[in-house]
Design a protein around this motif. Structure first.
Motif, mmCIF file in Angstrom:
data_model
loop_
_atom_site.group_PDB
_atom_site.id
_atom_site.type_symbol
_atom_site.label_atom_id
_atom_site.label_comp_id
_atom_site.label_asym_id
_atom_site.label_seq_id
_atom_site.Cartn_x
_atom_site.Cartn_y
_atom_site.Cartn_z
ATOM 1 N N ALA A 50 31.570 48.777 34.707
ATOM 2 C CA ALA A 50 31.933 47.464 35.240
ATOM 3 C C ALA A 50 33.424 47.353 35.530
ATOM 4 N N GLY A 51 34.247 47.964 34.660
ATOM 5 C CA GLY A 51 35.694 47.862 34.824
ATOM 6 C C GLY A 51 36.186 48.549 36.078
ATOM 7 N N ILE A 52 35.776 49.806 36.268
ATOM 8 C CA ILE A 52 36.192 50.541 37.468
ATOM 9 C C ILE A 52 35.579 49.897 38.712
ATOM 10 N N GLY A 53 34.313 49.485 38.588
ATOM 11 C CA GLY A 53 33.648 48.849 39.722
ATOM 12 C C GLY A 53 34.333 47.565 40.144
ATOM 13 N N SER A 54 34.776 46.773 39.171
ATOM 14 C CA SER A 54 35.464 45.517 39.478
ATOM 15 C C SER A 54 36.765 45.765 40.231
ATOM 16 N N PHE A 55 37.411 46.876 39.904
ATOM 17 C CA PHE A 55 38.660 47.236 40.578
ATOM 18 C C PHE A 55 38.416 47.502 42.067
ATOM 19 N N PHE A 56 37.240 48.100 42.379
ATOM 20 C CA PHE A 56 36.926 48.441 43.769
ATOM 21 C C PHE A 56 36.229 47.314 44.522
ATOM 22 N N LEU A 57 35.775 46.269 43.825
ATOM 23 C CA LEU A 57 35.045 45.183 44.484
ATOM 24 C C LEU A 57 35.791 44.581 45.673
ATOM 25 N N PRO A 58 37.096 44.243 45.536
ATOM 26 C CA PRO A 58 37.793 43.638 46.680
ATOM 27 C C PRO A 58 37.852 44.547 47.907
ATOM 28 N N MET A 59 37.624 45.871 47.727
ATOM 29 C CA MET A 59 37.654 46.811 48.853
ATOM 30 C C MET A 59 36.362 46.778 49.656
ATOM 31 N N GLN A 60 35.349 46.066 49.129
ATOM 32 C CA GLN A 60 34.070 45.889 49.821
ATOM 33 C C GLN A 60 33.418 47.227 50.182
#
Length: 380
Positions: free
Chosen positions: A151-161
């Protein structure tokens, strides 16, 4: 921290711990992409809840057969193949282009996740018995750590769509290769007692309170996995970059507490740890219900600390239950608990659909408080 030192100093202990982490890295990745998958398919909370119910049905199906399969093929073999099948199966719901395919995919994921969960807990139980070590809580710490990583790494990439399926393929690829390298350290582990461990009705009674607490606690944990991001987005109105923080903070707090759990258990005993954990978890859900994003995120952390120590201690008590073989008790508690892990989100989905997501989290508060009360009925 003695158990953590053991795990990092010996591949025989680290390899199973990595399996625990693997499951939750993928589940954590799934958790942050639920809103986008929901939007892609144009489904509401109730339909999402039904899809998650299919996952629960898959888990229940395989849990009925897992003990016999483990006895026949060996717990090490079953754990290895289980984790690989789990990794591959999770691509189905991510790739689903229809609601029907999503439900089918969730059923398959549930089958392999429940199967692997029973296998890996039985594996650690057997290693503890054979090597006379105390590492169950720390292994569950790796499960929580996996959620933080996913979840942590994924959240970091979320804004990159990013495309969710592409992200998942990278995660699965890394985990598949890592488990392939590590499996040799546990694949030959078999049960000390190879007798048939099929459940009889007489075995259920001494395990019912333990299994009930496991169901409530893991239902609450599963609900946070699947609904924390939506709660922060729709109820707390958190920024997009923060909607993954609830589960991330929950996982960090749970990981740290579980790494300390084995030492605390030796000092205070399982009963006190379960009661205290449920009390702290209840306080955490009260904070979440305050709605304010910062307080809610702190609440997720408190829930992580409180729930962290309960499941490993239930396994320990189940392994010592009179008249029940330790591996049989572990399988039953693990199965019921993991079923709760999947049913919890389903319940929240239906409650959110007919009322509100906030009411769903009131229900979770009730689950944890009931666990607190049931804790007083346990023996040390």
């Amino acid at each position: 921290m003695k158990s953590l030192q053991l795990i990092f100093s010996n591949s025989r202990y680290f390899a199973p711990a990595f399996v625990f982490a693997t499951l939750n890295v993928v589940i954590g990745t799934w958790a942050i992409y639920i809103p986008s998958i929901k939007a892609k398919l144009g489904i509401d909370e109730g339909e999402l809840g039904l899809a998650l119910f299919c996952m629960a049905l898959g888990t229940l199906t395989m849990i009925l057969f897992a003990p016999k399969i483990i006895n026949r093929f060996g717990v090490g073999n079953v754990t290895a193949y289980g984790v690989f099948l789990f990794l591959v199966s999770f691509s189905i719901p991510f790739a689903a282009n229809s609601y029907f395919l999503l439900c089918v995919g969730m059923y398959i994921v549930g089958a392999f996740s429940g199967f692997t969960d029973v296998a890996m807990n039985t594996l650690v139980t057997e290693i503890e018995k054979q090597d006379k070590v105390h590492i169950m809580s720390a292994n569950h710490g790796f499960f929580s750590l996996g959620g933080f990583i996913g979840a942590g790494i994924g959240s970091f990439f979320l804004p990159m769509q990013l495309v969710p399926l592409h992200h998942l393929f990278v995660v699965i690829g890394i985990l598949f290769i890592s488990n392939l390298v590590l499996m040799k350290h546990y694949i030959k582990v078999t049960s000390i007692d190879q007798d048939d461990q099929s459940f009889n009705l007489k075995n259920f009674k001494p395990l019912l309170v333990l299994a009930t607490i496991a169901f409530f606690v893991m239902a609450s944990e599963g609900a946070i996995v699947d609904w924390s991001a939506l709660y922060l987005e729709k109820v707390s109105f958190a920024k997009l970059s923060r909607i993954g923080l609830g589960y991330t903070v929950f996982s960090i707090a749970m990981s740290i507490a579980r790494f300390l759990g084995d030492d605390i258990s030796r000092r205070f005993g399982s009963k006190k740890l379960i009661i205290g954990g449920a009390f702290v978890g209840s306080l955490g859900f009260i904070c979440i219900l305050f709605v304010t994003p910062i307080i809610a995120i702190v609440g997720f952390g408190l829930v992580g600390v409180g729930l962290s120590v309960i499941i490993p201690e239930l396994f320990r008590l189940g392994g010592k239950t009179k008249g029940v073989e330790s591996s049989q008790g572990i399988s039953f508690i693990s199965g019921v608990g993991f079923f709760g892990f999947l049913v919890g989100p389903v319940l929240l989905g239906f409650l959110a659909d007919i009322s509100s997501l906030k009411l769903s989290f009131f229900c979770l508060l009730g689950f944890v408080f009931l666990s607190f009360l049931l804790g007083f009925r346990l023996k040390n």
